[in-house]
Design a protein around this motif. Structure first.
Motif, mmCIF file in Angstrom:
data_model
loop_
_atom_site.group_PDB
_atom_site.id
_atom_site.type_symbol
_atom_site.label_atom_id
_atom_site.label_comp_id
_atom_site.label_asym_id
_atom_site.label_seq_id
_atom_site.Cartn_x
_atom_site.Cartn_y
_atom_site.Cartn_z
ATOM 1 N N THR A 68 1.044 -1.272 0.018
ATOM 2 C CA THR A 68 -0.003 0.289 0.042
ATOM 3 C C THR A 68 0.784 1.260 0.003
ATOM 4 N N VAL A 69 1.837 1.267 0.965
ATOM 5 C CA VAL A 69 2.806 2.376 1.078
ATOM 6 C C VAL A 69 3.603 2.616 -0.348
ATOM 7 N N GLY A 70 4.015 1.537 -0.972
ATOM 8 C CA GLY A 70 4.851 1.640 -2.067
ATOM 9 C C GLY A 70 4.115 1.857 -3.150
ATOM 10 N N CYS A 71 2.618 1.731 -3.361
ATOM 11 C CA CYS A 71 2.034 2.199 -4.275
ATOM 12 C C CYS A 71 1.807 3.625 -4.173
ATOM 13 N N LEU A 72 1.388 4.219 -2.865
ATOM 14 C CA LEU A 72 1.175 5.780 -2.735
ATOM 15 C C LEU A 72 2.389 6.326 -2.996
#
Ligand SMILES: NC(=O)c1ccc[n+]([C@@H]2O[C@H](COP(=O)([O-])OP(=O)(O)OC[C@H]3O[C@@H](n4cnc5c(N)ncnc54)[C@H](O)[C@@H]3O)[C@@H](O)[C@H]2O)c1
Length: 368
Positions: free
Chosen positions: A104-108
Motif C-alpha cells: 500500500t505504502v509502495g503504491c502511494l
C-alpha cells in the motif's frame, strides 16, 4: 495508450493478464501493446501468438514498466515490481491492499493509479472480477481434496464417489457462496454425499432449488459444525464475511473429532482461513498434517490451472481493459462508479476506506 503485460514473478504463478485476442482488440482500436517475452507461456500463449495479434515483445521487465502507460497483470505487484511503478501509470491487477501495508505504502509513494480487480463492483453490488477465481477455486478444492484423500498422499484412502456396495465419501462444505456452490457441484457429480453449512437462509433456499439430491443444506452453528466434522472425509472451507478476516469455525481442539487421514481444503486461507490450524501454503508444498488431519491451504489455487484461469479472468477483465485504454482512468472513473470503486490509490492519495482503516493511514474519497 501504451499497454504493458509483464510476466508474473510471484512463486508458482503461471497466469497472464491479457490473452493474444485481447492484444488484437487493443491494437485494432489504435493502442500499442507491449508483452514481456514469455509472459503468456505458462498459460499456453507463446510470444508468436502475441506478435501475430500485433503486440510487440520486449525482453525485460524494466523496459516494459518504463514504457507502458498502463500495466495489466494478475497478482499483486511484488517488491521488485513496486520499485518499477511510475508516477501517473495505471496498474490494473489484483492488489489485496488490506493484507499488505508495504505494498500500500509502495503504491502511494509511486504516485500511480492502482485499479484493483477485487474492488471493482457490478450493479448488484457483487465483485465480478473476483467471481471467476472463486468458481475455479471451488471446483479445484474437491479435485485437490480427492487427490489428498488417496492413501499414498497421506489421506484416508477414500474414493469420493464410492462404488456399488460401498458408501461414497462425505464432503462437508462451510459456506454456500460461489466457492461452496462450485465445490458442491463437483463433489455431487463425483457421487459423494455432500452437506453445505450456511448461515444465510435465503441462500439455502436457492441452493435447495438447483442442487442434486445428494447435496443437503444445514444451518451453520457450532453444534452442526462439530457433528459434521466427525462425519466428514473432506472439509472445504468457503466462508466469507466481506471485508473481514475469515471466522475460525474449526478450532485445533475440533480436529480430534475428525477421522484420521481426513482432509481439510481451506479455500478461505486468503482471508486468514476458517480453520485455526490453517497457514498459507504454496503449489510447490501444498499440504501439511496436524493431529492426523491433512491441511491443504494454497493461497492462489487458480494459479495451478493457469490456462483455464487466464481465460476466465481475462473474459471478465478485458472489457474493462478496453474501456480504460479508451478513456483513461480519470474519465472512466467519472463515467462509471463501478470502475471508480476499483481505484484504491490515486497519485499518492489512498482512496479506499477499508484499506486506510486496516493500516491506519489517511483516506480521501476519490474526487469524481
Ligand atoms: N485460496 C484461493 O485461491 C481462493 C480463490 C478464490 C476465492 N478464495 C476465497 O474463498 C472464500 C469464499 O469466497 P466466495 O466467493 O465463495 O464468497 P461468497 O461471499 O460467495 O460466499 C461466502 C459464503 O459464506 C457464508 N458464511 C458466512 N459466515 C458463515 C458461517 N459462519 N458458516 C457458514 N457459512 C457462512 C455466507 O453466507 C456466504 O454465502 C473467500 O475468502 C475468498 O477470498 C480463495
Amino acid at each position: 495508450m501504451i499497454v504493458g503485460v509483464p510476466t508474473e514473478v510471484k512463486l508458482d504463478e503461471y497466469r497472464v493478464g491479457l490473452r493474444p485476442v485481447g492484444a488484437e482488440m487493443l491494437v485494432q482500436r489504435g493502442h500499442s501493446v507491449l508483452v514481456q517475452s514469455g509472459a503468456g507461456e505458462g498459460s499456453g500463449f507463446p510470444n508468436e501468438m502475441y506478435e501475430a495479434a500485433g503486440a510487440k515483445i520486449v525482453d525485460s521487465a524494466e523496459e516494459l514498466w518504463q514504457k507502458a502507460e498502463m500495466i495489466v497483470k494478475v497478482k499483486e505487484p511484488q517488491a521488485t515490481e513496486v520499485r518499477q511503478i511510475r508516477e501517473d501509470q495505471t496498474v490494473f491487477t489484483y492488489f489485496h491492499f488490506a493484507a499488505d501495508k508495504d505494498l500500500t505504502v509502495g503504491c502511494l509513494e509511486s504516485k500511480c493509479i492502482a485499479a484493483a480487480y477485487e474492488t471493482l463492483t457490478d450493479r448488484h453490488g457483487r465483485l465480478p472480477l473476483l467471481t471467476p477465481m472463486s468458481e475455479i477455486a471451488g471446483k479445484l478444492s474437491v479435485q485437490e481434496g480427492a487427490k489428498y484423500l488417496e492413501r499414498p498422499q497421506g489421506g484416508r484412502g477414500v474414493l469420493l464417489g464410492g462404488v456399488p456396495g460401498v458408501e461414497p465419501g462425505h464432503v462437508l462444505i462451510l459456506g454456500g457462496g460461489v466457492v461452496g456452490t462450485c465445490a458442491a457441484t463437483v463433489a455431487a457429480g463425483m457421487g459423494a454425499d455432500v452437506v453445505i453449512l450456511e448461515v444465510n437462509i435465503d441462500r439455502m433456499r436457492e441452493l435447495g432449488e438447483f442442487m442434486p439430491p445428494n447435496v443437503r443444506t444445514i444451518y451453520s452453528d457450532p453444534q452442526s459444525i462439530r457433528e459434521h466434522l466427525s462425519w466428514a472425509d473432506l472439509v472445504v472451507g468457503a466462508v466469507l464475511i466481506p471485508g473481514a478476516k475469515a471466522p475460525h469455525l474449526i478450532s485445533r481442539a475440533d480436529l480430534v473429532h475428525m477421522k484420521p487421514g481426513a482432509v481439510i481444503v481451506d479455500v478461505a486461507i486468503d482471508q486468514g482461513g476458517c480453520v485455526e490450524t490453517a497457514r498459507v501454503t504454496t503449489h510447490s508444498d501444498p499440504i501439511y498434517t496436524v493431529d492426523g488431519v491433512v491441511h491443504y491451504c494454497v493461497g492462489n489455487m487458480p494459479g495451478s490451472v493457469a490456462r483455464t484461469s487466464t481465460q476466465a479472468l481475462t473474459n471478465a477483465t478485458l472489457p474493462w481493459v478496453l474501456k480504460l485504454a479508451e478513456h483513461g482512468p480519470d474519465a472512466l472513473a467519472k463515467k462509471d462508479p463501478h470502475f471508480a470503486a476499483a481505484i484504491n490509490t490515486n497519485r499518492g492519495v489512498l482512496t479506499n476506506q477499508p484499506v486506510a482503516q486496516a493500516h491506519n493511514l489517511d483516506f480521501e474519497p476519490l474526487a469524481v
